[in-house]
Design an enzyme around this catalytic site. Structure first.
Site, PDB file in Angstrom:
ATOM      1  N   LYS A 269     -26.135 -25.846  15.461  1.00  0.00           N
ATOM      2  CA  LYS A 269     -25.711 -26.451  14.170  1.00  0.00           C
ATOM      3  C   LYS A 269     -23.878 -26.640  14.049  1.00  0.00           C
ATOM      4  CE  LYS A 269     -29.165 -23.674  11.173  1.00  0.00           C
ATOM      5  NZ  LYS A 269     -29.445 -24.966  10.338  1.00  0.00           N
ATOM      6  N   ARG A 343     -40.465 -22.350  11.527  1.00  0.00           N
ATOM      7  CA  ARG A 343     -41.882 -22.850  11.607  1.00  0.00           C
ATOM      8  C   ARG A 343     -42.563 -22.427  12.788  1.00  0.00           C
ATOM      9  NH1 ARG A 343     -40.463 -29.177  10.805  1.00  0.00           N
ATOM     10  NH2 ARG A 343     -38.658 -28.020   9.726  1.00  0.00           N
TER      11      ARG A 343
HETATM   12  N1  BES Z   1     -32.755 -22.104   8.256  1.00  0.00           N
HETATM   13  C1  BES Z   1     -32.634 -23.520   8.354  1.00  0.00           C
HETATM   14  C2  BES Z   1     -32.756 -24.133   7.063  1.00  0.00           C
HETATM   15  C3  BES Z   1     -31.661 -24.196   6.048  1.00  0.00           C
HETATM   16  C4  BES Z   1     -30.454 -24.703   6.068  1.00  0.00           C
HETATM   17  C5  BES Z   1     -31.636 -22.924   5.154  1.00  0.00           C
HETATM   18  C6  BES Z   1     -29.539 -24.863   4.883  1.00  0.00           C
HETATM   19  C7  BES Z   1     -30.801 -22.753   4.243  1.00  0.00           C
HETATM   20  C8  BES Z   1     -29.730 -23.812   4.325  1.00  0.00           C
HETATM   21  C9  BES Z   1     -33.584 -24.148   9.274  1.00  0.00           C
HETATM   22  O1  BES Z   1     -34.044 -23.114  10.427  1.00  0.00           O
HETATM   23  C10 BES Z   1     -33.222 -25.345   9.910  1.00  0.00           C
HETATM   24  O2  BES Z   1     -32.276 -25.436  10.507  1.00  0.00           O
HETATM   25  N2  BES Z   1     -33.971 -26.348   9.479  1.00  0.00           N
HETATM   26  C11 BES Z   1     -33.569 -27.773   9.845  1.00  0.00           C
HETATM   27  C12 BES Z   1     -34.954 -28.385  10.309  1.00  0.00           C
HETATM   28  C13 BES Z   1     -34.611 -29.893  10.930  1.00  0.00           C
HETATM   29  C14 BES Z   1     -33.986 -29.624  12.484  1.00  0.00           C
HETATM   30  C15 BES Z   1     -35.911 -30.537  10.999  1.00  0.00           C
HETATM   31  C16 BES Z   1     -32.937 -28.100   8.873  1.00  0.00           C
HETATM   32  O3  BES Z   1     -33.116 -28.223   7.555  1.00  0.00           O
HETATM   33  O4  BES Z   1     -31.784 -29.232   9.184  1.00  0.00           O
HETATM   34 MN    MN Z   2     -32.814 -23.667  12.221  1.00  0.00          MN
END
Ligand code: BES
Ligand code: MN
Ligand code: ZN
Length: 485
Positions: A269, A343
């Site tokens: 990230k 997931r």
């Molecule tokens: N934990 C994150 C989702 C999240 C994002 C929670 C912002 C709270 C605030 C999750 O693990 C994630 O990174 N999801 C990705 C999925 C994508 C790679 C398909 C996302 O939402 O960007």
């Molecule tokens: Mn994530």
């Protein structure tokens, strides 16, 4: 010091012995029957343009004449519903926060106090007085306000008392969930979460099992393990059980995503706001909080809480984009993006849930940024193909002032998960990301009724008052209570 809530059945304000009075005025006219010693200065303020009976407006009165209470905060509510009451209370507590008031009497004018109002009061006052101290011991040990007294007429005192008890149990669960979401990842590891589950079990007579890496391997949770393999912090698979009904009664199973820190892994990230990914165990925290509330309220129902907990880190041993893992269900998954890790934990936990022959399974996860884009911070995303379960959860959210909004699960959304190298990919196209995530989970739901709550937008507040919210403990507890015999 303990925070206290009480009900005071009272016919007038004269007997009230508190430091401050919080008067919530519902509607757009001041009830003619309301104590003249207070309605006079309020009306005078309105006449002078200093106050209006419009939701959000507040008025502070210092030592109004003829009243023993030295401070009076007046706040207007759009209506007398518990929701409007709670919103007005938040304003009122904010007004009293920096005064010397320690005990606060609360009065609703223009409506009747029932159980839900009492419950809303507990939620609002805990919200206003929670202090995070775990890694900031210099913060004040307790908020100035220590006691809140809800004034009701004698007729409503009994139901209000019931609402108060429910509110306190839920409030304790909310505070627990909030506290753990706030704790930084080095103070909230999978092992520490497991310790907390054990402590909870001990205090509240729950059964607990904790599986370590070896045991998780033995179970065959290849997908969950793959996420954890890039971290020095060992994973934990936590199972908590509350038994309030006959053993033969099918349990409600709650599955909470417990990623104690989500860097994204190799699909790392960006740095900005990455710190907030310490709350990626908000689903797990809400499972702990709900079990705590349920254990206090003792409804005649069985509940199982399942928490797969690990970190998502980049490392020499990390999962890589393109890797294929084998889930507990036997299905293979091509990991196209290591940041879609939630997931990968949940799918194995959902397969594991089947062994409880559940009445229903609800998973709770800070799963997608896409859900935050879709619904913002007010409503959690609800995904289920089961109409009855959908309305039960929507009703529970409504009753608990912790609302959710139903999202679709049409078959067409599943197409995005196709892979040339495994049974499925772990991500689909960017558009509709919250839905494809739910479609992914759906492939692992067994022979049971299932719902998924995406709480990415609701479990956490960003900005100046950044921190955990304790959601959706209230929704989940109301749901569990609604299923009791
Ligand atoms: N934990 C994150 C989702 C999240 C994002 C929670 C912002 C709270 C605030 C999750 O693990 C994630 O990174 N999801 C990705 C999925 C994508 C790679 C398909 C996302 O939402 O960007
Ligand atoms: Mn994530
Ligand atoms: Zn995550």
């Amino acid at each position: 010091m303990d925070f206290r809530h009480q009900i005071l059945p009272s016919s007038g304000l004269s007997s009230l012995n508190v430091d401050a009075l919080l008067v919530v005025v519902a509607g757009d006219t001041l009830d003619a029957g309301f104590d003249a010693r207070l309605s006079a200065p309020i009306e005078e303020a309105m006449a002078q343009g200093d106050f209006q009976l419009k939701a959000g407006r507040t008025l502070y009165l210092h030592r109004p004449q003829g009243i023993r209470v030295p401070r009076v905060a007046v706040t207007a509510a759009a209506s007398a519903t518990p929701k409007a009451f709670k919103t007005a209370l938040a304003k009122g507590f904010a007004l009293l926060k920096d005064t010397g008031a320690r005990t606060v009497g609360v009065v609703l004018v223009g409506g009747e106090v029932d159980a839900s109002h009492a419950e809303a009061l507990v939620a609002a006052s805990l919200d206003a007085t929670y202090v995070y101290r775990h890694t900031k011991p210099s913060a004040p040990a307790n908020a100035a306000i220590t006691t809140v007294v809800l004034v009701t007429d004698k007729l409503h005192a009994k139901v209000a008392q019931l609402g108060l008890l429910r509110g306190q149990a839920i409030g304790n669960g909310v505070t627990l969930a909030r506290e753990w979401a706030n704790r930084p990842a080095n103070h909230c590891t999978p092992s520490l979460l497991a310790d907390e589950a054990r402590a909870l079990a001990k205090r509240h007579d729950l059964k607990v099992e904790v599986f370590d890496r070896k045991a998780i391997e033995k179970l065959g949770m290849g997908s969950f393990l793959a996420v954890s393999q890039g971290s020095e912090e060992p994973p934990r698979f936590i199972v908590l059980r509350y038994q309030g009904a006959a053993k033969s009664k099918a349990p409600i199973v709650l599955v909470g995503k417990g990623v104690t820190f989500d860097t994204g892994g190799i699909s790392i990230k960006p740095a900005a706001e990455m710190d907030e990914m310490k709350f990626d165990m908000g689903g797990a925290a809400s499972v702990l909080g709900t079990l705590r509330a349920v254990a206090e309220l003792k409804p005649k129902v069985n509940v199982v809480g399942i928490i797969p907990a690990c970190e998502n880190m980049p490392d020499g041993r990390s999962l890589k984009p393109g890797d294929v893992v084998t889930s507990l269900s036997g299905q293979t998954i091509e990991v196209l993006n290591t940041d879609a890790e939630g997931r990968l934990l949940l799918c194995d936990a959902l397969t594991y849930a089947e062994r409880f022959k559940p009445a229903a399974v609800v998973d709770i996860a800070t799963l997608t940024g896409a859900c935050v884009i879709a619904l913002g911070n007010h409503r959690s995303g609800l995904f289920t193909a089961d109409e009855a379960l959908a309305s039960e959860l929507i009703d529970a959210g409504q009753a608990g002032l912790d609302p959710c909004w139903r999202m679709p699960l049409d078959e067409e959304y599943d197409e995005g998960l196709k892979s040339n190298f495994a049974d499925m990919a772990n991500v689909g196209p960017r558009a509709g990301g919250a839905i494809t995530a739910a479609m992914f989970l759906r492939r692992f739901t067994g022979n049971y009724r299932w719902a998924h709550l995406d709480i990415a937008g609701t479990a956490w507040k960003s900005g100046a008052s950044k921190g955990g919210t304790g959601r959706p403990v209230s929704l989940l507890t109301h749901y569990v209570l609604s299923q009791a015999g």
